[in-house]
Design a protein around this motif. Sequence first.
Motif, short mmCIF file in Angstrom:
data_model
loop_
_atom_site.label_atom_id
_atom_site.label_comp_id
_atom_site.label_asym_id
_atom_site.label_seq_id
_atom_site.Cartn_x
_atom_site.Cartn_y
_atom_site.Cartn_z
N ILE A 95 -6.26 -0.56 1.64
CA ILE A 95 -5.41 -1.76 1.54
C ILE A 95 -4.66 -1.68 0.22
CG2 ILE A 95 -5.33 -4.27 1.48
CD1 ILE A 95 -7.92 -4.31 3.02
N CYS A 96 -3.35 -1.76 0.31
CA CYS A 96 -2.55 -1.67 -0.91
C CYS A 96 -2.65 -2.98 -1.68
CB CYS A 96 -1.10 -1.35 -0.57
SG CYS A 96 -0.13 -1.22 -2.09
N MET A 97 -3.07 -2.86 -2.93
CA MET A 97 -3.15 -4.04 -3.79
C MET A 97 -2.12 -3.95 -4.91
SD MET A 97 -5.43 -5.78 -2.25
CE MET A 97 -6.08 -7.06 -3.33
N GLY A 98 -1.10 -3.12 -4.69
CA GLY A 98 -0.02 -3.03 -5.67
C GLY A 98 0.76 -4.34 -5.73
N THR A 99 1.63 -4.46 -6.72
CA THR A 99 2.30 -5.74 -6.99
C THR A 99 3.05 -6.27 -5.77
OG1 THR A 99 2.56 -5.03 -9.25
CG2 THR A 99 3.86 -6.93 -8.57
N ALA A 100 3.88 -5.43 -5.15
CA ALA A 100 4.68 -5.91 -4.02
C ALA A 100 3.79 -6.42 -2.90
CB ALA A 100 5.60 -4.79 -3.52
N CYS A 101 2.72 -5.70 -2.63
CA CYS A 101 1.81 -6.11 -1.55
C CYS A 101 1.02 -7.35 -1.96
CB CYS A 101 0.88 -4.96 -1.19
SG CYS A 101 1.75 -3.65 -0.29
N TYR A 102 0.63 -7.38 -3.22
CA TYR A 102 -0.17 -8.51 -3.68
C TYR A 102 0.59 -9.82 -3.55
CZ TYR A 102 -3.64 -11.10 -6.25
OH TYR A 102 -4.61 -12.01 -6.58
N ALA A 135 -5.80 0.56 -2.79
CA ALA A 135 -4.83 1.51 -3.34
C ALA A 135 -3.88 0.74 -4.25
CB ALA A 135 -4.06 2.17 -2.21
N ARG A 136 -3.26 1.44 -5.18
CA ARG A 136 -2.33 0.78 -6.12
C ARG A 136 -0.96 0.57 -5.47
NH1 ARG A 136 -4.55 2.51 -11.23
NH2 ARG A 136 -6.36 1.16 -11.35
N CYS A 137 -0.36 1.60 -4.96
CA CYS A 137 0.92 1.47 -4.26
C CYS A 137 1.00 2.65 -3.31
CB CYS A 137 2.10 1.50 -5.23
SG CYS A 137 3.69 1.50 -4.34
N LEU A 138 1.28 2.34 -2.06
CA LEU A 138 1.33 3.41 -1.06
C LEU A 138 2.75 3.93 -0.86
CD1 LEU A 138 -1.23 1.81 1.41
CD2 LEU A 138 -1.60 3.85 0.02
N GLY A 139 3.67 3.43 -1.66
CA GLY A 139 5.04 3.95 -1.64
C GLY A 139 5.89 3.39 -0.52
N THR A 140 5.41 2.35 0.12
CA THR A 140 6.19 1.75 1.22
C THR A 140 6.30 0.24 0.96
OG1 THR A 140 4.13 1.60 2.48
CG2 THR A 140 5.55 3.46 2.98
N CYS A 141 6.71 -0.11 -0.27
CA CYS A 141 6.71 -1.52 -0.69
C CYS A 141 7.58 -2.39 0.20
CB CYS A 141 7.19 -1.63 -2.14
SG CYS A 141 6.31 -0.53 -3.26
N PRO A 145 2.92 -6.72 3.07
CA PRO A 145 1.74 -5.99 2.61
C PRO A 145 1.37 -4.85 3.57
CG PRO A 145 1.06 -8.10 3.58
CD PRO A 145 2.56 -8.03 3.67
N VAL A 146 0.87 -3.79 2.97
CA VAL A 146 0.66 -2.55 3.71
C VAL A 146 -0.83 -2.20 3.77
CG1 VAL A 146 1.10 -0.06 3.68
CG2 VAL A 146 2.92 -1.66 3.06
N VAL A 147 -1.25 -1.77 4.94
CA VAL A 147 -2.61 -1.24 5.12
C VAL A 147 -2.45 0.16 5.71
CG1 VAL A 147 -4.77 -1.49 6.41
CG2 VAL A 147 -3.65 -3.52 5.48
S1 FES Z 1 2.90 -2.12 -3.70
FE1 FES Z 1 2.08 -1.81 -1.73
S2 FES Z 1 3.22 -0.18 -0.94
FE2 FES Z 1 3.98 -0.44 -2.94
#
Ligand code: FES
Length: 178
Positions: A95-102, A135-141, A145-147
């Motif tokens: 599960i992406c917990m990067g900023t955009a997903c968060y 995950a931090r960022c899966l590159g598909t912001c 939110p991305v899983v």
């Molecule tokens: S922050 Fe989730 S894909 Fe970039």
Amino acid sequence: MSTTTDNWPQVEAAAQESLGKDITRFIEQCRAGDEPDSRLIAALHEVQAQYGYLDGEHLDAVAQLMQIPAAKVSGVASFYHFFRLKPRGRFMINICMGTACYVKGADRVARKVISELGITWGETSSDGVFTLEGARCLGTCGLAPVVMIDDQIHGNVTPDKIPPLLEKYLQKAQEPQR
Ligand code: FES
């Protein structure tokens, strides 16, 4: 664990048997180079790539073959989050917990996965089907939110999409593996 050499041939043979030929060869190359201790992480990566995780027997075998104290080897393996000390499930959920997903609700998605599976980060479901990681960022912001489940990206995920998604993979898990 002792690393004395009086029974070295037997110890070495047992360690080689535990790790297999390719990894043994890799470790021999590490030992032949300068500062073999600095190659410990690389050796552990090799073991995890081959076996999917690092169990106690693998760690002992690496310690023996690299002649590094077992406590140091297990300390390194447990320090770094990318080393897995238990078998992973059939499917890896990231599960992406990067900023955009968060900001788009990844924490709510994560809570739903956690409650559906009854596990938390780094754990594997009791049926052995899913392992959950963040995950931090899966590159598909743009799809936040991305899983990601294994190498499949699922975008714009909301908590209510989680049960049918998990169900789909549960069914896949029951299909014979090719
Ligand atoms: S922050 Fe989730 S894909 Fe970039």
